[in-house]
Scaffold this motif. Structure first.
Motif, PDB file in Angstrom:
ATOM      1  N   ALA A 165      34.504 -61.633  50.919  1.00  0.00           N
ATOM      2  CA  ALA A 165      35.554 -61.273  51.873  1.00  0.00           C
ATOM      3  C   ALA A 165      36.912 -61.764  51.396  1.00  0.00           C
ATOM      4  O   ALA A 165      37.920 -61.044  51.485  1.00  0.00           O
ATOM      5  CB  ALA A 165      35.230 -61.851  53.246  1.00  0.00           C
ATOM      6  N   TYR A 166      36.972 -62.982  50.871  1.00  0.00           N
ATOM      7  CA  TYR A 166      38.251 -63.499  50.392  1.00  0.00           C
ATOM      8  C   TYR A 166      38.713 -62.767  49.137  1.00  0.00           C
ATOM      9  O   TYR A 166      39.916 -62.522  48.956  1.00  0.00           O
ATOM     10  CB  TYR A 166      38.141 -65.002  50.120  1.00  0.00           C
ATOM     11  CG  TYR A 166      38.373 -65.836  51.354  1.00  0.00           C
ATOM     12  CD1 TYR A 166      39.632 -66.356  51.636  1.00  0.00           C
ATOM     13  CD2 TYR A 166      37.344 -66.105  52.254  1.00  0.00           C
ATOM     14  CE1 TYR A 166      39.859 -67.124  52.774  1.00  0.00           C
ATOM     15  CE2 TYR A 166      37.560 -66.863  53.404  1.00  0.00           C
ATOM     16  CZ  TYR A 166      38.816 -67.366  53.658  1.00  0.00           C
ATOM     17  OH  TYR A 166      39.040 -68.117  54.785  1.00  0.00           O
ATOM     18  N   LEU A 167      37.789 -62.409  48.271  1.00  0.00           N
ATOM     19  CA  LEU A 167      38.154 -61.625  47.095  1.00  0.00           C
ATOM     20  C   LEU A 167      38.706 -60.262  47.498  1.00  0.00           C
ATOM     21  O   LEU A 167      39.756 -59.829  47.000  1.00  0.00           O
ATOM     22  CB  LEU A 167      36.938 -61.451  46.188  1.00  0.00           C
ATOM     23  CG  LEU A 167      36.603 -62.613  45.254  1.00  0.00           C
ATOM     24  CD1 LEU A 167      35.223 -62.417  44.639  1.00  0.00           C
ATOM     25  CD2 LEU A 167      37.642 -62.741  44.157  1.00  0.00           C
ATOM     26  N   ALA A 168      38.003 -59.577  48.395  1.00  0.00           N
ATOM     27  CA  ALA A 168      38.454 -58.253  48.834  1.00  0.00           C
ATOM     28  C   ALA A 168      39.800 -58.338  49.540  1.00  0.00           C
ATOM     29  O   ALA A 168      40.678 -57.485  49.334  1.00  0.00           O
ATOM     30  CB  ALA A 168      37.401 -57.633  49.762  1.00  0.00           C
ATOM     31  N   THR A 169      39.986 -59.366  50.364  1.00  0.00           N
ATOM     32  CA  THR A 169      41.260 -59.542  51.053  1.00  0.00           C
ATOM     33  C   THR A 169      42.377 -59.802  50.057  1.00  0.00           C
ATOM     34  O   THR A 169      43.496 -59.299  50.212  1.00  0.00           O
ATOM     35  CB  THR A 169      41.160 -60.706  52.055  1.00  0.00           C
ATOM     36  OG1 THR A 169      40.131 -60.420  53.007  1.00  0.00           O
ATOM     37  CG2 THR A 169      42.479 -60.902  52.786  1.00  0.00           C
ATOM     38  N   GLY A 170      42.085 -60.580  49.015  1.00  0.00           N
ATOM     39  CA  GLY A 170      43.091 -60.825  47.988  1.00  0.00           C
ATOM     40  C   GLY A 170      43.494 -59.547  47.267  1.00  0.00           C
ATOM     41  O   GLY A 170      44.678 -59.326  46.986  1.00  0.00           O
ATOM     42  N   VAL A 171      42.516 -58.692  46.953  1.00  0.00           N
ATOM     43  CA  VAL A 171      42.831 -57.410  46.310  1.00  0.00           C
ATOM     44  C   VAL A 171      43.699 -56.558  47.233  1.00  0.00           C
ATOM     45  O   VAL A 171      44.672 -55.928  46.794  1.00  0.00           O
ATOM     46  CB  VAL A 171      41.534 -56.667  45.945  1.00  0.00           C
ATOM     47  CG1 VAL A 171      41.845 -55.248  45.450  1.00  0.00           C
ATOM     48  CG2 VAL A 171      40.762 -57.428  44.869  1.00  0.00           C
ATOM     49  N   LEU A 172      43.359 -56.536  48.517  1.00  0.00           N
ATOM     50  CA  LEU A 172      44.136 -55.751  49.475  1.00  0.00           C
ATOM     51  C   LEU A 172      45.570 -56.284  49.581  1.00  0.00           C
ATOM     52  O   LEU A 172      46.534 -55.505  49.548  1.00  0.00           O
ATOM     53  CB  LEU A 172      43.464 -55.781  50.845  1.00  0.00           C
ATOM     54  CG  LEU A 172      44.197 -55.035  51.974  1.00  0.00           C
ATOM     55  CD1 LEU A 172      44.389 -53.569  51.616  1.00  0.00           C
ATOM     56  CD2 LEU A 172      43.432 -55.178  53.289  1.00  0.00           C
ATOM     57  N   ILE A 173      45.726 -57.591  49.685  1.00  0.00           N
ATOM     58  CA  ILE A 173      47.065 -58.181  49.788  1.00  0.00           C
ATOM     59  C   ILE A 173      47.866 -57.909  48.510  1.00  0.00           C
ATOM     60  O   ILE A 173      49.046 -57.535  48.560  1.00  0.00           O
ATOM     61  CB  ILE A 173      46.965 -59.694  50.049  1.00  0.00           C
ATOM     62  CG1 ILE A 173      46.392 -59.944  51.446  1.00  0.00           C
ATOM     63  CG2 ILE A 173      48.332 -60.357  49.910  1.00  0.00           C
ATOM     64  CD1 ILE A 173      46.110 -61.399  51.736  1.00  0.00           C
ATOM     65  N   GLY A 174      47.227 -58.089  47.358  1.00  0.00           N
ATOM     66  CA  GLY A 174      47.917 -57.792  46.105  1.00  0.00           C
ATOM     67  C   GLY A 174      48.347 -56.343  46.021  1.00  0.00           C
ATOM     68  O   GLY A 174      49.455 -56.041  45.558  1.00  0.00           O
ATOM     69  N   GLY A 175      47.483 -55.439  46.488  1.00  0.00           N
ATOM     70  CA  GLY A 175      47.833 -54.027  46.487  1.00  0.00           C
ATOM     71  C   GLY A 175      48.983 -53.717  47.429  1.00  0.00           C
ATOM     72  O   GLY A 175      49.868 -52.905  47.109  1.00  0.00           O
TER      73      GLY A 175
END
Length: 259
Positions: A165-175
């Motif tokens: 979840a934290y990895l996916a959230t990081g990708v979303l925030i970076g995007g």
């Protein structure tokens, strides 16, 4: 953390991983192993030193390793943000499609989350053995899906889903920051964090159903704790929504050239 761009490769179609995707996955996992060789020994030594310091003044009555599970969350979040903003333009510029890059990120994220979850499980098992030997009480501060029984499978599932979840959230925030810029990206930061907050509430505040269904139990209705599959299913639904959001944000994101 830095990666070299893969050679200019054209991806295959279908569900089979293309050569470009396997190159990216291998690079990401290699870098993660290199970083983990430094971070995880420190993650083991520091809690051990903290425990020894506490035991010198007062008996240890709570799990120390549980609190050590906080730093991997935020480190993975920051790493994922950096990967998108710094390395997505590189791989796309070298001929890898955005779709292939996202597929490689998804596979890498799952493998990294499972690997780090394994480290957390090993740490908990070792801590329980040490506490038992020293006669310390190993009590958790936060409710977990694995409760106090130290069932390895629920423990592994909990940490794996949280790290993912934290990895996916990081990708979303970076995007979001890469696509919309610093001002609009910051405005979207709070909604982007809502999925990981919801997952934390599901897995780490598992006493919520007691307050919700407790009155029904008092009225003679037997409402017991939902099984692990219910929590996992709800988390997977949330992660699917995050994955869709990532795809919509990055599927056609313009790649800015660096001058």
């Amino acid at each position: 953390m830095s990666i070299e761009a893969p050679a200019r490769i054209h991806p295959d179609s279908g569900f089979r991983l293309a050569r470009a995707e396997t190159v990216i996955i291998r690079l990401l996992l290699t870098r993660m192993v290199e970083v983990g060789r430094w971070f995880w020994p420190l993650g083991l030594v520091i809690p051990a030193l903290v425990g020894a310091a506490i035991a010198h003044f007062t008996p240890v009555t709570k799990s120390i390793w549980e609190n050590a599970g906080q730093w991997p969350r935020w480190w993975l979040l920051a790493m994922a943000i950096t990967l998108v903003s710094a390395h997505l333009p590189i791989v796309v510029a070298h001929g890898v499609t955005r779709r292939s890059a996202l597929r490689a990120l998804a596979v890498s994220g799952v493998l990294i989350a499972l690997l780090w979850a394994g480290f957390m499980v090993v740490g908990h098992v070792l801590e329980r053995a040490i506490y038992d030997r020293l006669g310390w009480s190993d009590v958790m501060d936060i409710p977990h899906v694995f409760a106090d029984g130290y069932d390895v499978l629920p423990m592994f599932a909990e940490y794996g889903l949280i790290f993912l979840a934290y990895l996916a959230t990081g990708v979303l925030i970076g995007g979001l920051y890469y696509r919309f810029g610093p001002i609009r990206g910051t405005l979207l930061l709070v909604p982007a964090m809502l999925p990981v907050v919801a997952i934390e509430l599901l897995l780490l505040s598992t006493g919520w159903y007691t307050g919700l269904f407790g009155p029904l139990n008092h009225r003679g209705m037997d409402v017991s704790r939902p099984p692990l599959a219910v929590f996992v299913g709800l988390v997977l639904v949330i992660l699917s929504i995050v994955a869709l959001a990532i795809y919509l944000v990055l599927r056609d994101v313009p790649i800015r050239s660096k001058k």
